[in-house]
Scaffold this active site. Structure first.
Site, mmCIF file in Angstrom:
data_model
loop_
_atom_site.group_PDB
_atom_site.id
_atom_site.type_symbol
_atom_site.label_atom_id
_atom_site.label_comp_id
_atom_site.label_asym_id
_atom_site.label_seq_id
_atom_site.Cartn_x
_atom_site.Cartn_y
_atom_site.Cartn_z
ATOM 1 N N ASP A 191 22.930 4.507 61.083
ATOM 2 C CA ASP A 191 22.408 3.520 62.814
ATOM 3 C C ASP A 191 24.007 2.745 62.564
ATOM 4 O O ASP A 191 23.910 2.653 61.571
ATOM 5 C CB ASP A 191 21.422 2.909 62.878
ATOM 6 C CG ASP A 191 21.282 2.267 63.730
ATOM 7 O OD1 ASP A 191 21.468 3.017 64.524
ATOM 8 O OD2 ASP A 191 21.245 0.571 63.480
ATOM 9 N N GLU A 222 22.625 17.658 46.904
ATOM 10 C CA GLU A 222 21.764 18.156 45.831
ATOM 11 C C GLU A 222 20.599 19.015 46.881
ATOM 12 O O GLU A 222 19.929 19.436 45.730
ATOM 13 C CB GLU A 222 21.880 16.396 45.021
ATOM 14 C CG GLU A 222 21.878 16.109 43.862
ATOM 15 C CD GLU A 222 21.473 15.045 43.858
ATOM 16 O OE1 GLU A 222 20.803 14.501 43.555
ATOM 17 O OE2 GLU A 222 22.707 13.891 43.600
HETATM 18 C C1 GLC Z 1 21.849 1.447 67.472
HETATM 19 C C2 GLC Z 1 21.025 1.671 67.736
HETATM 20 C C3 GLC Z 1 20.373 1.351 68.759
HETATM 21 C C4 GLC Z 1 19.779 -0.444 68.372
HETATM 22 C C5 GLC Z 1 21.792 -0.793 67.147
HETATM 23 C C6 GLC Z 1 21.157 -1.952 65.956
HETATM 24 O O1 GLC Z 1 23.515 1.776 67.832
HETATM 25 O O2 GLC Z 1 21.557 2.720 68.323
HETATM 26 O O3 GLC Z 1 19.491 1.546 69.397
HETATM 27 O O4 GLC Z 1 19.844 -1.293 68.714
HETATM 28 O O5 GLC Z 1 22.181 -0.084 66.807
HETATM 29 O O6 GLC Z 1 20.191 -0.999 65.024
#
Ligand code: GLC
Length: 504
Positions: A191, A222
């Site tokens: 993310d 690994e």
């Molecule tokens: C990414 C995710 C989104 C979230 C953001 C903060 O963009 O796809 O859904 O709100 O990160 O974590």
């Protein structure tokens, strides 16, 4: 380069809260997902990517992670997650989970410790004075705590940013990767992958982030064939490609394609740019039409402006449902014919529209709340799936779904579409089956065509042709294998894609 499973994979995104509810509390869960694994097998996908399933106060749909080594009780238990991974593997479906390294939750043990003890704040961004940064969800990016200091949160106040200059944070995430690799997960979707590091003047794409991914790659390697997938929203292709160097991430999401309007010259430009970015570095491109953050394609493609932009999401921009549906079908066949990985966001295969008429008091997305309601937010693409039956909850589960499903979804249930040969579901099933045999990883060769047409062949000899113009165009020679809409004799109608075998 060896051909590994992820290079040409079709990856299905499960937004767990809204997929299927196994215990009747109105929220999707692992029991629901497990019960629907045969559906996913039948659809023909290679892997599932799950949005965060960790314990979370759900201030941002689970992207506020309180504990990276457990499962949110509303979704199930750690033991059940392990059972799910084993069951998916038995069906030859890989499992990719989300990892959220940029920020945590105010409910996490580390942040609670930092609140209680000003001497234990090095893992986050505490300052005596905030700067002028704004949160990506709107409003200031800093929140003050009781003793007067401020902490940074690029997203919601419940999502404090980690300080990646602190070695504890590095150790923690390497350990989290191992924790889940040891339990059999096949990869991570990372993310906000380009954010992690901050300087006094910037929080995006700082050079230090690459050392983190080099290290993560060593960890992944690994374990054998595991995959690291970056959520990297960077307009600069050279900067983007740096994340895909051979010792860093395996793939990254293609947000240029996802945001691209339904216009032939723009699409061709984005496809060419994507291929030019990926092919020299040997990373497979990814083709994504939707996810849990963006307007559903059926709705977007029916609007006057068919591009997607976060800030540009509006209430009530009119959409021509029939046009949007036709284009979404054509776009799906185009995306699935391109070389590399393709993503399908749950409900895309059912042709679900964006649910724009949600009651305001039920909207949960911080984007909606923090914009004071100006931005409709992302709840409209997160409405629980319709599986069967004639009325809500449409087989989602026994309880009342956490967001209401429109009555009109009776025609869009998986059950109704399974029985209809011309349905979106059957288009996806057939296309994913053909794709597995004839498409996937590789390259493409453009065929000569008019300006409104995108036509190319793949190494297997399959030709894909999309007509984005306003009138019919002649079909290339060959036998039609699949088309997104009815064909008239030897012509391809507007907003239609066809797949053909190329004559020998
Ligand atoms: C990414 C995710 C989104 C979230 C953001 C903060 O963009 O796809 O859904 O709100 O990160 O974590």
């Amino acid at each position: 380069m060896s051909q590994t499973w992820w290079r040409g994979a079709a990856i299905y995104q499960v937004y767990l809260r809204s997929f299927a509810d196994g215990n009747g509390d109105g929220v999707g869960d692992l029991a629901g997902l497990r019960s629907r694994l045969p559906y996913l097998k039948d659809l023909g996908i290679d892997a599932i990517w799950l949005n965060p399933w960790y314990p979370s106060p759900m201030a941002d749909g689970g992207y506020d992670v309180a504990d990276y080594r457990d499962i949110e009780p509303v979704f199930g238990t750690l033991a059940e997650a392990e059972t799910f991974i084993a069951e998916a593997h038995e069906l030859d479906i890989r499992v990719i989970i989300d990892v959220v390294p940029n920020h945590s939750s105010t409910a996490s043990a580390w942040f609670q410790q930092a609140l209680a003890d000003p001497g234990a704040r090095a893992r986050f961004w505490f300052r005596d004075e905030p700067n002028d940064w704004q949160s990506i969800f709107g409003g200031p990016a800093w929140t003050q705590v009781a003793d007067g200091q401020w902490y940074l949160h690029l997203f919601a106040p419940e999502q404090p940013d980690f300080n990646w200059a602190d070695p504890d944070v590095h150790r923690e995430f390497e350990d989290v990767l191992r924790f889940w690799f040891d339990r059999g997960v096949d990869g991570f979707r990372i993310d906000s992958a380009a954010l992690l590091f901050k300087s006094d003047t910037s929080y995006e794409d700082l050079d230090e982030v690459h050392d983190v991914y080099r290290r993560w790659r060593e960890v992944a390697d690994e374990y054998g064939e595991r995959v690291l997938i970056g959520e990297v929203w960077l307009p600069d292709q050279e900067r983007f490609a740096r994340y895909l160097r051979p010792d860093e991430l395996h793939t990254a999401f293609n947000f240029d394609f996802l945001s691209c309007p339904w216009e032939p010259a723009e699409l061709r430009r984005v496809i060419d740019l994507t291929l030019a970015t990926h092919i020299p570095i040997g990373a497979p491109p990814t083709w994504v039409l939707s996810n849990h953050d963006v307007t559903r394609p059926v709705t977007r493609y029916g609007r006057a402006d068919t591009a997607f932009a976060h800030g540009g999401a509006l209430h009530g921009s009119p959409s021509d449902a029939e046009l949007g549906y036709r284009r979404a079908r054509a776009a799906a066949l185009l995306a699935m014919a391109l070389p590399g990985c393709v993503y399908v966001y749950q409900g895309e295969e059912l042709g679900l529209p964006e649910v724009e008429a949600l009651p305001d008091e039920l909207r949960q997305d911080p984007m909606y709340v923090r914009s004071g309601g100006a931005n409709p937010g992302r709840d409209g693409c997160r409405v629980p799936l319709p599986w069967s039956g004639d009325e809500p909850p449409f087989g989602f589960g026994d309880g009342r779904p956490w967001l209401p499903q429109p009555e009109g979804w009776r025609k869009l249930t998986a059950e109704a579409q399974r029985a209809d040969l011309g349905s979106m579901l059957n288009l996806y099933r057939t296309a994913l089956g053909l794709r597995r045999d004839l498409l996937g990883d590789g390259t493409l060769g453009w065929l000569p065509s008019g300006p409104d047409v995108l036509a190319f062949t793949r190494d297997s000899g399959l030709t894909c042709v999309s007509n984005l113009g306003t009138g019919p165009v002649p079909l290339p020679a060959g036998t039609v294998l699949l088309a997104s809409g009815p064909l008239d004799d030897a012509t391809l109608p507007p907003d239609t894609t066809a797949w053909l075998t190329t004559p020998a």
